[in-house]
Design a protein around this motif. Structure first.
Motif, short mmCIF file in Angstrom:
data_model
loop_
_atom_site.label_atom_id
_atom_site.label_comp_id
_atom_site.label_asym_id
_atom_site.label_seq_id
_atom_site.Cartn_x
_atom_site.Cartn_y
_atom_site.Cartn_z
N ALA B 132 0.87 -1.17 0.00
CA ALA B 132 0.00 0.00 0.00
C ALA B 132 0.91 1.23 0.00
N PRO B 133 0.63 2.19 -0.89
CA PRO B 133 1.56 3.32 -1.07
C PRO B 133 1.72 4.16 0.19
N GLY B 134 2.95 4.26 0.68
CA GLY B 134 3.21 5.06 1.87
C GLY B 134 3.14 4.26 3.16
N ARG B 135 2.95 2.95 3.05
CA ARG B 135 2.74 2.14 4.24
C ARG B 135 3.98 2.07 5.14
N TRP B 136 5.15 2.09 4.53
CA TRP B 136 6.39 1.99 5.33
C TRP B 136 6.42 3.06 6.42
N ASP B 137 6.08 4.27 6.04
CA ASP B 137 6.12 5.37 7.02
C ASP B 137 4.98 5.29 8.04
N GLU B 138 3.86 4.70 7.66
CA GLU B 138 2.75 4.57 8.59
C GLU B 138 3.00 3.48 9.64
N ALA B 139 3.71 2.45 9.22
CA ALA B 139 3.88 1.28 10.09
C ALA B 139 4.89 1.57 11.20
N ARG B 140 4.84 0.75 12.24
CA ARG B 140 5.81 0.85 13.33
C ARG B 140 7.22 0.59 12.75
N GLU B 141 8.18 1.36 13.21
CA GLU B 141 9.54 1.26 12.65
C GLU B 141 10.11 -0.15 12.79
N MET B 142 10.83 -0.58 11.79
CA MET B 142 11.40 -1.93 11.81
C MET B 142 12.58 -1.97 12.78
N THR B 143 12.61 -3.02 13.58
CA THR B 143 13.71 -3.16 14.54
C THR B 143 14.92 -3.79 13.84
N ASP B 144 16.07 -3.67 14.47
CA ASP B 144 17.28 -4.28 13.91
C ASP B 144 17.14 -5.79 13.82
N LYS B 145 16.48 -6.35 14.83
CA LYS B 145 16.30 -7.80 14.85
C LYS B 145 15.44 -8.26 13.66
N GLU B 146 14.35 -7.48 13.43
CA GLU B 146 13.48 -7.82 12.30
C GLU B 146 14.24 -7.70 10.98
N LEU B 147 15.03 -6.65 10.91
CA LEU B 147 15.78 -6.40 9.69
C LEU B 147 16.73 -7.57 9.40
N ARG B 148 17.38 -8.05 10.45
CA ARG B 148 18.33 -9.15 10.27
C ARG B 148 17.62 -10.43 9.84
N SER B 149 16.40 -10.64 10.32
CA SER B 149 15.74 -11.91 10.02
C SER B 149 14.86 -11.84 8.76
N THR B 150 14.94 -10.73 8.04
CA THR B 150 14.17 -10.61 6.80
C THR B 150 15.09 -10.86 5.61
N GLY B 151 14.71 -11.81 4.79
CA GLY B 151 15.52 -12.12 3.61
C GLY B 151 15.15 -11.25 2.42
N VAL B 152 16.13 -10.58 1.85
CA VAL B 152 15.90 -9.81 0.63
C VAL B 152 16.95 -10.25 -0.40
N ILE B 153 16.49 -10.45 -1.61
CA ILE B 153 17.36 -10.92 -2.68
C ILE B 153 17.38 -9.88 -3.78
N SER B 154 18.56 -9.61 -4.32
CA SER B 154 18.62 -8.66 -5.44
C SER B 154 18.95 -9.41 -6.73
N VAL B 155 18.30 -8.98 -7.79
CA VAL B 155 18.54 -9.56 -9.11
C VAL B 155 18.72 -8.43 -10.12
N PRO B 156 19.93 -8.21 -10.60
CA PRO B 156 20.12 -7.20 -11.64
C PRO B 156 19.43 -7.66 -12.93
N ILE B 157 18.79 -6.71 -13.61
CA ILE B 157 18.12 -7.06 -14.87
C ILE B 157 19.19 -7.21 -15.95
N GLU B 158 19.57 -8.44 -16.23
CA GLU B 158 20.61 -8.67 -17.23
C GLU B 158 20.00 -8.86 -18.62
N HIS B 159 18.82 -9.45 -18.67
CA HIS B 159 18.06 -9.60 -19.91
C HIS B 159 16.60 -9.31 -19.57
#
Lengths: 219, 219
Positions: B132-159
Motif C-alpha cells: 500500500a503506497p506510503g505504508r512503510w512510514d505509517e507502520a511501526r519502525e522496523m527493529t534491527d532484529k526484524e531487519l536481520r531476520s528478513t531475507g531480501v534478494i537482489s537480481v540485476p536485470i541482465e536480460h
C-alpha cells in the motif's frame, strides 16, 4: 489417496501454510486462468505465463509459447507449474508482519506434447471453456488444420503442494496498542462490460458464456 | 540505452508482440505486486510467487520463501522473474483465435542475498509501499532484529523482454459472417472495502495508504 506425497520437491518450508490434499490443490488449480510455467533451458530457468486446464491428475498447457517450450522436450522435460491467486493485502501494524493473503499451488511433472487427437480436442475444449464457460460449443468448430497447428502439452501431476494464507495480520502483542490500522484489504479480479469488436453479424446476441462470467463478478 | 539487448534468453518468438524498450518493461514490472520467480534446484525448475520491488535496473525479492531460494545461492544463481497482468478475455468467433489480453515481462539475472543494511532498508521500504503506497512510514519502525531476520534478494536485470497483447480478436475473414459474438471482456483487479482486525487502538483511522489504494479502484 487423497493427499499428494511429500517429497524434497514439494515440501513447503512454512508448514503451517502447507496443504497437500488433492481437493485443495485441485480447487486452486481450477480457479485460475493463467499458470506460470517453468522449465530449464541450458542451465537457465524460463518462466512463461500459459493458459491451462486440468483433467484428473494431468495439466494441459496451451499457448503460442508452447513452441519454444516444446522444442526443448524430447521424452518429457522437468516442468514446474505454479498457479497463484491474490486474495488480499494484509496490513499489519509493523512492516515486518505485513503480508498478502493468497492461494498458490506448485506442481512438478514431466511435460510432453499431446499427439493423440481425441486427447488434444478434450484438452482444447477445457482450455477454451476456461476463457469463458461453454465457449467451445458456441465457437465455430475447430478445423483439422487448426487442430494440427495448435500445440498442447500435458504434464502429469507428479508432485504438488498448496500454500494458503488467510485472515488478518498477526502483530506483536505490544503493537496492538499503537494507533496504527491493522487488517485486510480484500482483492479480486472482476470483469468489466464486454466490448464487441464492431463486426458482429446482424442479430448476434451476447452469448451465455459471457453472461456466466459476468454473473460470477459478485463472488 | 533505452532498450534491452536481444539475446538467446529474451528473444520473443512472436515478434509482433515483443517489446524491449526500458520504459515499457519498467512500467509492467512496476504495475505488479507478485512476481513468479524461477530458479533451478538439482535439475528441476522451481517457480514461486514472491513480492518484489524495482530500483533502477535491479529487482528486489522478498518473502519467507526466500529462505529456500537463498539456500541455493552462492555467488549468484541464474534466476527468471516473470510479471504478468491479465487485461481481458479475447473471444474470437473460433476457439483457435481466442486469446487473452495481457502484459508480461520476463527478466533474467543472477540472484544474490542483500547484505548491505542501507540497501536492504531501501528495498524493504519499496516492497512495503507496494502493498500500500506510503505504508512503510505509517507502520511501526522496523527493529534491527526484524531487519536481520528478513531475507531480501537482489537480481540485476541482465536480460528483459515484454510481451503485450491488446485489442479485439483477429478472426478469419469468412468467420465474421457467423452469428457468433466476437470481442473482449476486460478484466482488472479491484479492492473490496477494508476489514480491520477488530483490535484497533481507540481512535485509529483508516490510513492514507489504503485510501490511495481504493482510489485506484476505478482505474
Amino acid at each position: 489417496m487423497d493427499t499428494y506425497a511429500k517429497s524434497k520437491l514439494n515440501k513447503v518450508r512454512l508448514n503451517k501454510r502447507a496443504e497437500y490434499d488433492r481437493k485443495t490443490v485441485h480447487k486452486i488449480i481450477d480457479d485460475g486462468l493463467v499458470a506460470h510455467v517453468g522449465f530449464v533451458d541450458q542451465d537457465w530457468p524460463i518462466v512463461v505465463p500459459m493458459i491451462y486446464a486440468r483433467i484428473d491428475e494431468t495439466l494441459y498447457l496451451h499457448g503460442a509459447k508452447a513452441a519454444r517450450f516444446a522444442k526443448a522436450m524430447g521424452k518429457g522435460i522437468q516442468t514446474c507449474i505454479t498457479v497463484t491467486h491474490l486474495d488480499g493485502l494484509v496490513l499489519a501494524r509493523s512492516a515486518f508482519h505485513s503480508s498478502v493473503n493468497y492461494r498458490s499451488v506448485v506442481v512438478h511433472g514431466h511435460a510432453k506434447p499431446v499427439t493423440d487427437k481425441d486427447e488434444k480436442i478434450e484438452a482444447l475444449t477445457l482450455v477454451t471453456d476456461r476463457i469463458a464457460p461453454g465457449r467451445w460449443d458456441e465457437a465455430r468448430e475447430m478445423t483439422d488444420k487448426e487442430l494440427r497447428s495448435t500445440g498442447v502439452i500435458s504434464v502429469p501431476i507428479e508432485h504438488a503442494a498448496a500454500k494458503v494464507r488467510t485472515g488478518g495480520p498477526i502483530d506483536d502483542e505490544e503493537d496492538y496498542d499503537l494507533p496504527i490500522w491493522g487488517g485486510v484489504v480484500p482483492m479480486r479480479q472482476v470483469f468489466d462490460p464486454p466490448e464487441d469488436d464492431g463486426r458482429l453479424a446482424p442479430g448476434t446476441q451476447l452469448p451465455e458464456s459471457i453472461k456466466k462470467l459476468l454473473a460470477g463478478n459478485s463472488g
